[in-house]
Design a protein around this motif. Sequence first.
Motif, PDB file in Angstrom:
ATOM      1  N   MET A  68       0.767  -1.062   0.143  1.00  0.00           N
ATOM      2  CA  MET A  68      -0.142   0.048  -0.049  1.00  0.00           C
ATOM      3  C   MET A  68       0.857   1.322   0.082  1.00  0.00           C
ATOM      4  O   MET A  68       2.197   1.345   0.600  1.00  0.00           O
ATOM      5  N   PRO A  69       0.458   2.332  -0.564  1.00  0.00           N
ATOM      6  CA  PRO A  69       1.110   3.623  -0.683  1.00  0.00           C
ATOM      7  C   PRO A  69       1.607   3.949   0.719  1.00  0.00           C
ATOM      8  O   PRO A  69       0.852   3.886   1.627  1.00  0.00           O
ATOM      9  N   PHE A  70       2.847   4.461   0.999  1.00  0.00           N
ATOM     10  CA  PHE A  70       3.256   4.853   2.434  1.00  0.00           C
ATOM     11  C   PHE A  70       4.213   5.909   2.102  1.00  0.00           C
ATOM     12  O   PHE A  70       5.228   5.680   1.508  1.00  0.00           O
ATOM     13  N   VAL A  71       4.061   7.187   2.454  1.00  0.00           N
ATOM     14  CA  VAL A  71       4.928   8.373   2.181  1.00  0.00           C
ATOM     15  C   VAL A  71       5.024   8.981   3.796  1.00  0.00           C
ATOM     16  O   VAL A  71       4.244   9.421   4.323  1.00  0.00           O
ATOM     17  N   GLU A  72       6.315   8.593   4.464  1.00  0.00           N
ATOM     18  CA  GLU A  72       6.439   9.512   5.647  1.00  0.00           C
ATOM     19  C   GLU A  72       6.387  10.864   5.312  1.00  0.00           C
ATOM     20  O   GLU A  72       6.666  11.514   4.558  1.00  0.00           O
ATOM     21  N   GLY A  73       5.476  11.282   6.610  1.00  0.00           N
ATOM     22  CA  GLY A  73       5.086  12.620   6.720  1.00  0.00           C
ATOM     23  C   GLY A  73       3.844  13.025   6.166  1.00  0.00           C
ATOM     24  O   GLY A  73       3.309  13.987   6.388  1.00  0.00           O
ATOM     25  N   THR A  74       3.165  12.146   5.179  1.00  0.00           N
ATOM     26  CA  THR A  74       1.991  12.263   4.972  1.00  0.00           C
ATOM     27  C   THR A  74       1.048  11.063   5.537  1.00  0.00           C
ATOM     28  O   THR A  74      -0.035  10.588   4.886  1.00  0.00           O
ATOM     29  N   ASN A  75       1.600  10.306   6.326  1.00  0.00           N
ATOM     30  CA  ASN A  75       0.907   9.094   6.733  1.00  0.00           C
ATOM     31  C   ASN A  75       0.061   9.422   7.873  1.00  0.00           C
ATOM     32  O   ASN A  75       0.022   8.716   9.057  1.00  0.00           O
ATOM     33  N   ILE A  76      -0.818  10.400   7.698  1.00  0.00           N
ATOM     34  CA  ILE A  76      -1.785  10.666   8.823  1.00  0.00           C
ATOM     35  C   ILE A  76      -3.337  10.671   8.082  1.00  0.00           C
ATOM     36  O   ILE A  76      -3.225  11.298   7.078  1.00  0.00           O
ATOM     37  N   SER A  77      -4.364  10.383   8.961  1.00  0.00           N
ATOM     38  CA  SER A  77      -5.569  10.671   8.297  1.00  0.00           C
ATOM     39  C   SER A  77      -6.344  11.102   9.390  1.00  0.00           C
ATOM     40  O   SER A  77      -6.161  11.072  10.620  1.00  0.00           O
ATOM     41  N   LEU A  78      -7.475  11.468   9.140  1.00  0.00           N
ATOM     42  CA  LEU A  78      -8.576  12.158  10.159  1.00  0.00           C
ATOM     43  C   LEU A  78      -9.589  11.430  10.426  1.00  0.00           C
ATOM     44  O   LEU A  78     -10.240  10.776   9.110  1.00  0.00           O
ATOM     45  N   SER A  79     -10.064  10.982  11.403  1.00  0.00           N
ATOM     46  CA  SER A  79     -11.080   9.794  11.581  1.00  0.00           C
ATOM     47  C   SER A  79     -12.154  10.542  12.441  1.00  0.00           C
ATOM     48  O   SER A  79     -12.062  11.265  13.560  1.00  0.00           O
ATOM     49  N   ILE A  80     -13.417  10.123  11.896  1.00  0.00           N
ATOM     50  CA  ILE A  80     -14.582  10.649  12.593  1.00  0.00           C
ATOM     51  C   ILE A  80     -15.287   9.518  13.370  1.00  0.00           C
ATOM     52  O   ILE A  80     -15.615   8.500  12.447  1.00  0.00           O
ATOM     53  N   VAL A  81     -15.384   9.218  14.544  1.00  0.00           N
ATOM     54  CA  VAL A  81     -16.044   8.555  15.250  1.00  0.00           C
ATOM     55  C   VAL A  81     -17.511   8.893  15.876  1.00  0.00           C
ATOM     56  O   VAL A  81     -17.257   9.899  16.445  1.00  0.00           O
ATOM     57  N   SER A  82     -18.459   8.111  15.766  1.00  0.00           N
ATOM     58  CA  SER A  82     -19.819   8.595  16.354  1.00  0.00           C
ATOM     59  C   SER A  82     -20.767   7.401  16.398  1.00  0.00           C
ATOM     60  O   SER A  82     -20.389   6.375  15.722  1.00  0.00           O
ATOM     61  N   LYS A  83     -21.609   7.590  17.263  1.00  0.00           N
ATOM     62  CA  LYS A  83     -22.541   6.477  17.662  1.00  0.00           C
ATOM     63  C   LYS A  83     -23.684   6.452  16.434  1.00  0.00           C
ATOM     64  O   LYS A  83     -24.395   5.606  16.255  1.00  0.00           O
TER      65      LYS A  83
END
Length: 140
Positions: A74-89
Motif C-alpha cells: 500500500m502507498p506509504f509516504v513518511e510525513g503524509t502518513n496521517i488521516s482524520l478519523s470521525i467516530v460517532s454512535k
Amino acid sequence: MAVQAYLNFNGNCREAVLFYAEVFGTDKPEIMTFGDSPPNPDFEMPEAVKPLVMHTRLKIMGSTVMFSDVFPDMPFVEGTNISLSIVSKDLEELRAIFNKLKEGGTVEMELAETFWSKGYGSLKDKFGIHWLINQSDEEL
C-alpha cells in the motif's frame, strides 16, 4: 462525535505506539493485528502480514490517537502518513458526512458494515485529505 488523528506506519507501528505510551505515561495499548481479523475465504493473508498492527489507540493528554501499519504494497509516504478519523454512535449522521466528503473525492472503501463496526468507510476528499468514518457504540 469526535475527530481523531490516525497515524500509519510502515511495519514499525508496534514499536512506535509502545514508545509513545512510554513517553506520555499511558496504559499499555491493546493491539489488534491483521492476523486477529476473521479469515476471509476470498483472500489468504500472507504470514508476514499477520503480526502487523491493524489497529491500536492511546489516550494522549485527553485526545485519542489511533495507529496502524499499512498493508504491504500500500502507498506509504513518511510525513503524509496521517488521516482524520470521525467516530460517532450515529450511523445516519456518519452517512451524511461520508456522502458530502466524497463529492469530488475518491472513495477507497464505501461506508458499509464490517466485523468491527456497523459502518466504516474511507475516502480522500477533493482536497486530498484522507478520512476514516467509523460508527462505534463505545465512547472514545
